[in-house]
Design an enzyme around this catalytic site. Sequence first.
Site, short mmCIF file in Angstrom:
data_model
loop_
_atom_site.label_atom_id
_atom_site.label_comp_id
_atom_site.label_asym_id
_atom_site.label_seq_id
_atom_site.Cartn_x
_atom_site.Cartn_y
_atom_site.Cartn_z
N HIS A 109 -2.40 2.03 1.55
CA HIS A 109 -1.77 2.89 2.55
C HIS A 109 -2.54 2.76 3.87
CE1 HIS A 109 0.52 6.10 4.25
NE2 HIS A 109 -0.57 6.77 4.55
N GLY A 143 3.13 11.42 -6.78
CA GLY A 143 3.23 11.95 -5.41
C GLY A 143 3.32 10.81 -4.40
N VAL A 144 3.36 11.16 -3.12
CA VAL A 144 3.43 10.16 -2.06
C VAL A 144 2.01 9.96 -1.49
CG1 VAL A 144 4.39 9.55 0.19
CG2 VAL A 144 5.81 10.72 -1.51
N ASP A 145 1.40 8.83 -1.83
CA ASP A 145 0.05 8.49 -1.35
C ASP A 145 -0.98 9.54 -1.73
OD1 ASP A 145 1.14 6.16 -0.10
OD2 ASP A 145 1.79 7.39 1.58
#
Length: 200
Positions: A109, A143-145
């Site tokens: 990320h 989850g997201v990142d």
Amino acid sequence: MRFAVLVSGTGSNLQALLEAQERGEIDPANIALVVSNRPNVPALARANRFSVPARVVDHTQFSSRTAFETELGNVVRGHGIQAVVLAGFMRILTETFVSQFPNRILNTHPALCPAFPGIHAPKQALDHGVKVTGCTVHFVDAGVDTGPIVLQECVVIEQDDTPESLHKRIQSVEHRLLPEAVQLLADGKLIVDGRRVRQS
Ligand code: GRF
């Protein structure tokens, strides 16, 4: 350890992994499969150039996220894959896929997690006015990142940075950190203790 790399576009991180593999730097990891959720992207051509099998699982051809992820899981497991790297893969993955590879999916990320999750992280960093951002390689959860952090490195923001110029400098760090994380995972050196990841 046989890895699949999931991509959606350019594939510069895939290229970094394939070059590291060619130089013998990520043994005992083996990049054995590339899967794109979009047809005709440059990342697929990169896989071909390195003679790595490449498949397309086009998310637009499925009626639900679950159906898409079930097929993705089938394709990946059908190639005897033990670990997965998300390298610019622009779909959120849910438990349907993630639960099949616990602590065996890495993502990169372009920000210092937990700051600026989701897309456009370099723009978010500039808009917020932070002076330092960076790159995070983390395990993927649903989850997201949000998953446990494996490696992180700072990138200093310059006064005249644009989202593009900043992202480019972050990517040059990603291209080094992602192969390093893959090698650590393949070597069995990553120990996940709750949210903390230690190296043995
Ligand atoms: C990378 O910067 C990654 O952090 C983000 O998407 C970008 C993909 O770039 N998730 P590429 O396709 O590897 O060139």
